[in-house]
Enzyme design. Structure first.
Site, mmCIF file in Angstrom:
data_model
loop_
_atom_site.group_PDB
_atom_site.id
_atom_site.type_symbol
_atom_site.label_atom_id
_atom_site.label_comp_id
_atom_site.label_asym_id
_atom_site.label_seq_id
_atom_site.Cartn_x
_atom_site.Cartn_y
_atom_site.Cartn_z
ATOM 1 N N ASP A 111 30.140 -27.170 -11.955
ATOM 2 C CA ASP A 111 29.328 -27.220 -10.728
ATOM 3 C C ASP A 111 29.999 -28.102 -9.673
ATOM 4 O O ASP A 111 29.681 -27.987 -8.485
ATOM 5 C CB ASP A 111 27.950 -27.842 -11.032
ATOM 6 C CG ASP A 111 26.868 -26.801 -11.287
ATOM 7 O OD1 ASP A 111 26.934 -25.721 -10.680
ATOM 8 O OD2 ASP A 111 25.950 -27.100 -12.075
ATOM 9 N N GLN A 169 21.351 -26.348 -15.629
ATOM 10 C CA GLN A 169 20.626 -25.695 -14.538
ATOM 11 C C GLN A 169 19.621 -26.666 -13.914
ATOM 12 O O GLN A 169 18.859 -27.326 -14.618
ATOM 13 C CB GLN A 169 19.914 -24.432 -15.080
ATOM 14 C CG GLN A 169 19.246 -23.582 -14.030
ATOM 15 C CD GLN A 169 20.221 -22.920 -13.049
ATOM 16 O OE1 GLN A 169 21.370 -22.637 -13.379
ATOM 17 N NE2 GLN A 169 19.766 -22.687 -11.834
ATOM 18 N N LYS A 214 24.149 -15.568 -14.924
ATOM 19 C CA LYS A 214 25.409 -16.304 -15.125
ATOM 20 C C LYS A 214 26.022 -15.915 -16.468
ATOM 21 O O LYS A 214 27.226 -15.665 -16.565
ATOM 22 C CB LYS A 214 25.160 -17.819 -15.072
ATOM 23 C CG LYS A 214 24.918 -18.348 -13.661
ATOM 24 C CD LYS A 214 24.387 -19.778 -13.622
ATOM 25 C CE LYS A 214 24.038 -20.182 -12.195
ATOM 26 N NZ LYS A 214 23.413 -21.510 -12.065
HETATM 27 N N1 GUN Z 1 20.101 -24.629 -9.226
HETATM 28 C C1 GUN Z 1 20.232 -23.986 -8.039
HETATM 29 N N2 GUN Z 1 21.532 -23.884 -7.706
HETATM 30 C C2 GUN Z 1 22.231 -24.465 -8.700
HETATM 31 C C3 GUN Z 1 23.625 -24.660 -8.933
HETATM 32 O O1 GUN Z 1 24.501 -24.285 -8.134
HETATM 33 N N3 GUN Z 1 23.944 -25.299 -10.100
HETATM 34 C C4 GUN Z 1 23.016 -25.747 -10.972
HETATM 35 N N4 GUN Z 1 23.431 -26.371 -12.064
HETATM 36 N N5 GUN Z 1 21.712 -25.573 -10.782
HETATM 37 C C5 GUN Z 1 21.339 -24.943 -9.649
#
Ligand code: GUN
Length: 284
Positions: free
Chosen positions: A120, A97, A53
């Site tokens: 998100d 995350q 990311k």
């Molecule tokens: N862990 C797995 N997928 C995601 C996501 O789309 N966002 C976040 N914050 N954590 C994740």
């Protein structure tokens, strides 16, 4: 029938280059979109996701700030970090995350993120806006799936869309987006009685369960578009989706591969949400 392969890697590159162009334009207004990613603990998969990311952010000309915190971080400490990011004008998007260590209340942490920076789209206020047809942030994976369907020219108005998996991250927001696009939506879950009877009705089938091979070719309607959100590592080390690719590709008209399908789109849409958050900030 041999299905067309929907190339998420290529589409993601196209979306990211459009984002980079919009980032340049915003730069002339003196604004650089900034994304903060908070990683608590040392989950190896999460570490890779966060690294990817951050790299994608920088490649698009955005500011990325990764905040690693120890696995024993107290909930209050994490809430303090979020509070300072909420008030930091250089940060337009905040992502914590998931999963978080068990001693931290995930719901409480998500609700602490400013809804205007919740890239998100997990905050209850953003989930509510999505549900009522006025999305502020679309959750990244479903947003990526919609972008793929649009780019493939798939007709959603009046289509039968079946989603397997009812998570807050994928299944539920996916249902809202497909509904808003005019599809008739069926949302299946782990208690669904005859899964095949549901999936065989689908013109558009989205599978997001984390169970490799849960959908096979005989569960797919001839000519359907199949979107596989799953990413599973087999004991052999091979990465596979939730759909048995070879049998489904015999029946479907189009299908996403794993890897190289939905995964790259999720990151592209995270950048899109961060860019949109920055574009919404008033000029100084
Ligand atoms: N862990 C797995 N997928 C995601 C996501 O789309 N966002 C976040 N914050 N954590 C994740």
């Amino acid at each position: 029938m041999a299905a067309r392969i929907i190339d998420g890697k290529a589409l993601s590159a196209k979306v990211r280059s459009e984002i980079a162009e919009r980032v340049r334009r915003l730069g002339s207004r003196g604004v650089t979109p900034g994304l903060a990613v908070v990683l608590v603990g040392e989950n190896p998969a999460s570490q890779i996701y966060v690294r990817n990311k951050a790299a994608a952010c920088e490649a698009a000309g955005m500011l990325s700030r990764v905040i690693p915190m120890g696995a024993d971080t107290a909930e209050d400490e994490l809430l303090d970090v979020i509070d300072s990011l909420n008030n930091d004008p250089a940060i337009h998007g905040i992502l914590v995350q998931l999963p978080l260590p068990g001693h931290i209340d995930t719901g409480l942490v998500i609700e602490a993120i400013s809804p205007d920076k919740d890239v998100d789209g997990f905050h209850v206020s953003n989930a509510g806006l999505l549900m009522t047809g006025r999305p502020r942030f679309r959750p990244c994976t479903p947003y990526g799936v919609m972008t793929m369907l649009e780019s493939e020219g798939v007709t959603l108005r009046g289509a039968e869309a079946v989603i397997v998996g009812a998570s807050n991250i994928v299944g539920k927001p996916m249902a809202m987006l497909l509904l808003a696009a005019g599809a008739t939506v069926t949302l299946c879950n782990s208690k669904t009685r005859d899964l095949g009877a549901q999936t065989r009705r689908a013109d558009v089938l989205v599978v997001a369960t984390g169970k490799p091979g849960i959908v096979t070719g005989e569960m797919v309607k001839p000519g359907a578009v199949v979107i596989d959100v799953g990413i599973n590592r087999l004991p052999s080390g091979k990465l596979v989706g939730d759909v048995d690719f070879s049998s489904a590709a015999e029946v479907a008209s189009a299908i996403t591969p794993v890897p190289g399908g939905v995964g790259p789109m999720t990151i592209a849409m995270l950048l899109m949400n961060t860019l949109e958050a920055a574009e919404r900030t008033p000029a100084i």
